[in-house]
Design an enzyme around this catalytic site. Structure first.
Site, PDB file in Angstrom:
ATOM      1  N   MET A  11      61.671  29.563  29.971  1.00 14.30           N
ATOM      2  CA  MET A  11      60.222  29.844  30.186  1.00 14.30           C
ATOM      3  C   MET A  11      59.658  28.804  29.767  1.00 14.30           C
ATOM      4  O   MET A  11      58.930  27.628  30.249  1.00 14.30           O
ATOM      5  CB  MET A  11      60.117  31.261  29.547  1.00 14.30           C
ATOM      6  CG  MET A  11      60.050  32.410  30.357  1.00 14.30           C
ATOM      7  SD  MET A  11      59.519  32.591  31.782  1.00 14.30           S
ATOM      8  CE  MET A  11      57.856  33.461  31.146  1.00 14.30           C
ATOM      9  N   LEU A  64      61.251  30.372  21.571  1.00 16.54           N
ATOM     10  CA  LEU A  64      62.617  31.145  21.373  1.00 16.54           C
ATOM     11  C   LEU A  64      62.928  32.431  21.322  1.00 16.54           C
ATOM     12  O   LEU A  64      61.878  32.965  22.037  1.00 16.54           O
ATOM     13  CB  LEU A  64      62.363  30.307  19.738  1.00 16.54           C
ATOM     14  CG  LEU A  64      61.954  28.845  19.771  1.00 16.54           C
ATOM     15  CD1 LEU A  64      61.861  28.731  18.226  1.00 16.54           C
ATOM     16  CD2 LEU A  64      63.566  28.077  19.920  1.00 16.54           C
ATOM     17  N   THR A  95      57.976  35.932  21.687  1.00 13.33           N
ATOM     18  CA  THR A  95      58.059  37.864  21.798  1.00 13.33           C
ATOM     19  C   THR A  95      58.806  38.192  20.667  1.00 13.33           C
ATOM     20  O   THR A  95      59.782  38.127  20.628  1.00 13.33           O
ATOM     21  CB  THR A  95      58.287  38.330  22.922  1.00 13.33           C
ATOM     22  OG1 THR A  95      57.337  37.667  24.174  1.00 13.33           O
ATOM     23  CG2 THR A  95      57.890  39.421  23.502  1.00 13.33           C
ATOM     24  N   ARG A 122      54.045  37.610  32.855  1.00  7.26           N
ATOM     25  CA  ARG A 122      54.081  37.670  34.071  1.00  7.26           C
ATOM     26  C   ARG A 122      55.418  36.947  33.833  1.00  7.26           C
ATOM     27  O   ARG A 122      56.364  36.757  32.565  1.00  7.26           O
ATOM     28  CB  ARG A 122      53.359  36.472  34.867  1.00  7.26           C
ATOM     29  CG  ARG A 122      51.832  36.832  34.402  1.00  7.26           C
ATOM     30  CD  ARG A 122      50.933  35.674  35.391  1.00  7.26           C
ATOM     31  NE  ARG A 122      49.662  36.920  35.419  1.00  7.26           N
ATOM     32  CZ  ARG A 122      48.613  36.220  35.763  1.00  7.26           C
ATOM     33  NH1 ARG A 122      48.609  34.926  35.715  1.00  7.26           N
ATOM     34  NH2 ARG A 122      47.284  37.097  35.854  1.00  7.26           N
ATOM     35  N   LYS A 170      51.225  42.098  23.410  1.00  4.35           N
ATOM     36  CA  LYS A 170      53.010  41.388  24.467  1.00  4.35           C
ATOM     37  C   LYS A 170      52.823  42.470  24.528  1.00  4.35           C
ATOM     38  O   LYS A 170      53.983  43.014  25.439  1.00  4.35           O
ATOM     39  CB  LYS A 170      53.387  40.657  24.383  1.00  4.35           C
ATOM     40  CG  LYS A 170      54.275  40.264  24.415  1.00  4.35           C
ATOM     41  CD  LYS A 170      54.258  40.073  26.139  1.00  4.35           C
ATOM     42  CE  LYS A 170      55.399  39.479  26.304  1.00  4.35           C
ATOM     43  NZ  LYS A 170      56.554  37.767  26.468  1.00  4.35           N
ATOM     44  N   ASN A 173      52.319  45.492  26.609  1.00  4.03           N
ATOM     45  CA  ASN A 173      52.417  44.777  28.311  1.00  4.03           C
ATOM     46  C   ASN A 173      53.286  45.520  28.012  1.00  4.03           C
ATOM     47  O   ASN A 173      53.963  46.046  28.731  1.00  4.03           O
ATOM     48  CB  ASN A 173      51.529  44.005  28.507  1.00  4.03           C
ATOM     49  CG  ASN A 173      51.893  43.032  29.313  1.00  4.03           C
ATOM     50  OD1 ASN A 173      50.919  43.400  30.465  1.00  4.03           O
ATOM     51  ND2 ASN A 173      53.462  42.507  29.266  1.00  4.03           N
ATOM     52  N   ASN A 174      53.925  44.984  27.537  1.00  4.68           N
ATOM     53  CA  ASN A 174      56.184  44.957  28.323  1.00  4.68           C
ATOM     54  C   ASN A 174      56.183  46.646  27.469  1.00  4.68           C
ATOM     55  O   ASN A 174      57.168  46.855  28.389  1.00  4.68           O
ATOM     56  CB  ASN A 174      56.952  43.798  27.413  1.00  4.68           C
ATOM     57  CG  ASN A 174      57.114  42.740  27.517  1.00  4.68           C
ATOM     58  OD1 ASN A 174      55.978  41.652  27.951  1.00  4.68           O
ATOM     59  ND2 ASN A 174      57.793  41.488  27.153  1.00  4.68           N
ATOM     60  N   LYS A 239      65.674  44.120  24.545  1.00  8.39           N
ATOM     61  CA  LYS A 239      65.630  43.064  22.510  1.00  8.39           C
ATOM     62  C   LYS A 239      63.906  43.919  22.765  1.00  8.39           C
ATOM     63  O   LYS A 239      63.601  43.869  21.407  1.00  8.39           O
ATOM     64  CB  LYS A 239      64.937  42.134  22.787  1.00  8.39           C
ATOM     65  CG  LYS A 239      64.771  41.459  21.443  1.00  8.39           C
ATOM     66  CD  LYS A 239      64.087  40.097  21.544  1.00  8.39           C
ATOM     67  CE  LYS A 239      62.794  39.572  22.734  1.00  8.39           C
ATOM     68  NZ  LYS A 239      62.581  38.392  22.484  1.00  8.39           N
TER      69      LYS A 239
END
Length: 298
Positions: A11, A64, A95, A122, A170, A173-174, A239
């Site tokens: 990323m 990271l 994250t 995304r 986040k 969302n995840n 994770k």
């Protein structure tokens, strides 16, 4: 203005590349020498250490793998906080767990530094095209400082609140994105056990309220096409589910479906699927059940 960029993985590398292409001057650092060389071809300068990046940059970006690495890079010996320029800003796009974000934000503030958390939404393919989504936790003035960078790397930016709000958004969302992979895997594995035609089954699912974005948008171009090269790995999804469950436990919010999905991803990792794209959860489940892997015929 010089931008430091630490972390040139799947990323981080395209995001840093987009900054270079859009006129930002970068100083980069990564443990992968080849990734650094690729950025040098785009006129980025390289730095041998994290401390050197901090000493040469007004804004330092970190992208990271996990909280432990972020803590070490930002606040450890030889880290950003100890070597940053006066008034510098740290922009962490990793994250990680909210407690680490909160602690680093407080440490930075105590040293007179600004801190912003802006984890990425995304897929890696969106990062390649400069179409990432950012969930930003920042004070208003700091949000304005990083906004030009985020606009150069992405197409959608949400200021979610103060420091820590981006990280927490986040995780919410995840949870939906990652847990849906397990639901999708179970549904498609069952369809194959029933002997149903995969393409016809997907047509039905896409036409009802059963549809979800992963199954309709991502999966036909990934696992169902036989492509399990990692955009976002099962290891990373595991994770994130760990972070989600830890945060939920701390907040005393029961999440039994998240716990079940976490164990399903643990099983996939134990069977050697950890490095594959998280859509390969269906392959892991079919392998476990002795079912042929579902593949769409083009």
């Amino acid at each position: 203005m010089t931008i430091g960029f630490i972390g040139l993985g799947r990323m981080g590398r395209p995001m840093a590349s987009n900054l270079c292409r859009k006129g930002f001057h970068l100083v980069v650092n990564d443990i992968n020498a080849q990734a650094v060389k690729e950025l040098e071809l785009l006129q980025a300068a390289s730095a041998a250490t994290v401390a050197e990046v901090a000493q040469r940059s007004e804004i330092i970006v970190t992208m990271l793998p996990n909280g432990a690495i972020v803590r070490d890079v930002v606040a450890g010996p030889g880290g950003i906080i100890d070597h940053a320029l006066e008034g510098a800003l740290i922009l962490d796009m990793s994250t990680i767990d909210p407690e680490t974000t909160d602690a680093l934000g407080a440490r930075a503030k105590a040293k007179g530094l600004a801190f912003v958390d802006a984890p990425v939404g995304r897929l890696a393919s969106h990062a390649d095209r400069g179409e990432s989504l950012f969930m930003v936790g920042a004070e208003a003035k700091d949000f304005e400082r990083v906004k030009p960078l985020l606009e150069a790397m992405g197409s959608t930016i949400y200021h979610c609140g103060g420091v820590g709000a981006g990280t927490r958004t986040k995780l919410v969302n995840n949870f939906l994105a990652v847990a849906s992979c397990q639901f999708n895997a179970e549904a498609l594995a069952l369809s194959q056990r029933f002997g149903l035609d995969l393409a016809r089954t997907l047509d039905v699912l896409y036409g009802t309220t059963a549809v979800n974005g992963q199954l309709k948008i991502a999966w036909p171009d990934k696992v169902l096409a036989g492509d399990v090269a990692p955009g976002f790995t099962i290891d990373l999804a595991h994770k994130d589910l760990t972070l989600i469950l830890e945060a939920a436990h701390a907040a005393k919010v029961p999440m039994p479906m998240a716990a079940a999905a976490h164990e399903a991803f643990s099983t996939a990792r134990a069977r050697g699927f950890g490095g594959q794209d998280f859509s390969a959860m269906v392959d892991a489940l079919c392998d476990l059940a002795g079912i042929e892997k579902p593949r769409l015929k083009r």
